[in-house]
Motif scaffolding. Structure first.
Motif, short mmCIF file in Angstrom:
data_model
loop_
_atom_site.label_atom_id
_atom_site.label_comp_id
_atom_site.label_asym_id
_atom_site.label_seq_id
_atom_site.Cartn_x
_atom_site.Cartn_y
_atom_site.Cartn_z
N ARG A 87 -8.10 5.07 -9.18
CA ARG A 87 -7.49 5.62 -7.97
C ARG A 87 -8.45 5.54 -6.79
NH1 ARG A 87 -6.45 10.17 -9.86
NH2 ARG A 87 -4.29 9.78 -10.49
N TYR A 144 0.81 -1.21 0.00
CA TYR A 144 0.00 0.00 0.00
C TYR A 144 0.85 1.26 0.00
CZ TYR A 144 -4.12 -2.86 0.69
OH TYR A 144 -5.13 -3.76 0.52
N VAL A 147 -7.81 3.45 -3.34
CA VAL A 147 -7.81 4.10 -2.03
C VAL A 147 -8.81 3.42 -1.10
CG1 VAL A 147 -8.37 6.25 -0.85
CG2 VAL A 147 -6.96 6.30 -2.91
N THR A 201 -0.20 9.09 -6.00
CA THR A 201 -0.04 10.52 -5.69
C THR A 201 1.05 11.18 -6.52
OG1 THR A 201 1.46 9.93 -3.86
CG2 THR A 201 -0.87 10.27 -3.33
N SER A 209 -7.81 1.61 2.41
CA SER A 209 -8.41 2.05 3.66
C SER A 209 -9.12 0.91 4.38
CB SER A 209 -9.40 3.19 3.40
OG SER A 209 -8.77 4.27 2.75
N ILE A 253 0.23 4.05 -2.83
CA ILE A 253 -0.03 5.46 -2.53
C ILE A 253 0.99 6.36 -3.21
CG2 ILE A 253 -0.08 7.16 -0.67
CD1 ILE A 253 -1.27 4.98 1.12
#
Length: 360
Positions: free
Chosen positions: A253, A225, A257, A233, A261, A229
């Motif tokens: 995306r 992860y 995410v 980003t 999460s 990320i």
């Protein structure tokens, strides 16, 4: 490997109920069985709430996956189907646990059912951890190395990987089948050790189980992860299949995410507290800590074990919020149900009017 993996949890799913001769210095067993009422209430309330939700949501998820003919052969769908199957199997054992705790810790069922309940809990716990880890690795490959993901994450290979998880955890959980009904205070008990071992040895084995059963998968997920990320980003992030489709990239995306999460929250809320408190409780027993501290940790073990069992109702949220086709299938099913109800309702006045006309 089997004994290293699973001996500590078996002693702790027995709700850390031990006899006085196990304690350092032969301390009183009041530190353990005098607090059974709290554990029984906690487990009764938790399993009573979990059973209908876990059973219906996971069976419903399996039905949706099976109906998705265009998605059934995707790698992530294969993993999620196995995860839902594991959770559904565990939920089927909850009525037996409820009956046991409602009766105040008296087991009136066959011995093999007691063994099966203990076995299923840990099979579900560790298959869930490994399937979530596998799902995270697949998402990392899809985001970071899409071409490699296409060549490696074939349905056949992922099915073999899931089969390997089932075999590994199933065989490793074999010792749970040897722990059945025991006698305590003249009553048949389940989820309690039949032949307790040295707590110092259990503490050492606990660290092996902690490393293999939780820390290694958790670190793998964090690494995957973290890479996802950074990739998402970064300026000019991944273009789906090499096509600069902004809408598609935003959707990918968003799903990534959501997956990050939900899986991270599952580990932090369901798995981390149980493994951490279990280790502290073993230190309290082996170190001869004060009875009040040991009792507090024992209550914490009961609470965190309930949190670990809650992963069976958290996983369906993962399917819904991280998979667009799953949401679409759920909405289609809801629309079909509502339309069928509407057609039946609209048909009733016509049928009534026809009957009245015929009678006149």
């Amino acid at each position: 490997m089997t004994e290293r993996w699973l001996t500590p949890p078996s002693l702790l799913d027995n709700h850390t109920s031990v006899t006085a001769e196990l304690l350092p210095g032969n301390r009183s067993s009041a530190c353990f069985h005098a607090d059974d009422a709290f554990k029984y209430r906690a487990y009764s309330v938790t399993y009573l709430l979990l059973f209908p939700v876990a059973l219906l949501s996971n069976i419903g998820a399996l039905v949706v996956f099976l109906l998705q003919t265009n998605r059934r052969n995707s790698a992530s769908c294969v993993v999620m189907m196995n995860l839902a199957l594991s959770d559904a199997g565990f939920s089927l054992t909850l009525p037996l646990r409820l009956a046991y705790y409602f009766r105040g810790g008296v087991w009136n069922f066959p011995d093999w059912l007691c063994r099966l309940c203990v076995y299923c809990f840990y099979v579900n716990l560790y298959t869930s951890i490994l399937f979530l880890t596998l799902l995270s690795v697949l998402r990392w490959l899809a985001v970071s190395q899409p071409l490699r993901h296409r060549s490696m994450a074939t349905p056949a290979r992922i099915s073999l990987a899931c089969l390997a998880v089932w075999v590994f955890v199933g065989v490793s959980s074999g010792p749970f089948l040897s722990n059945g009904v025991t006698e305590r205070a003249g009553l048949p008990r389940c989820f309690e050790p039949s032949s307790p071992a040295s707590w110092e040895r259990v503490l050492i084995l606990n660290y092996v189980a902690l490393a293999l059963g939780f820390l290694l998968p958790f670190l793998t997920i964090i690494g995957c992860y973290g890479s996802i990320i950074r990739r998402l980003t970064a300026r000019g992030g991944p273009h789906g299949n090499g096509l600069p489709d902004n809408s598609r990239r935003r959707n990918n995306r968003r799903r990534s995410v959501r997956l990050v999460s939900l899986v991270t929250a599952t580990f932090l809320l369901c798995f981390l507290p149980y493994h951490a408190v279990r280790t502290l409780h073993l230190h309290a027993v082996c170190g001869g800590w004060r009875c009040g501290v040991t009792l507090a940790l024992q209550r914490a073990v009961a609470v965190t074990l309930c949190l670990a069992a809650c992963n069976s109702v958290v996983n369906p949220l993962l399917y819904y919020y991280s998979t667009r086709t799953f949401r679409d299938s759920m909405r289609d099913a809801q629309s079909s149900l509502l339309s069928s109800r509407g057609s039946r309702t609209s048909f009733r006045p016509v049928l009534t009017w026809t009957r009245r006309r015929n009678t006149t």
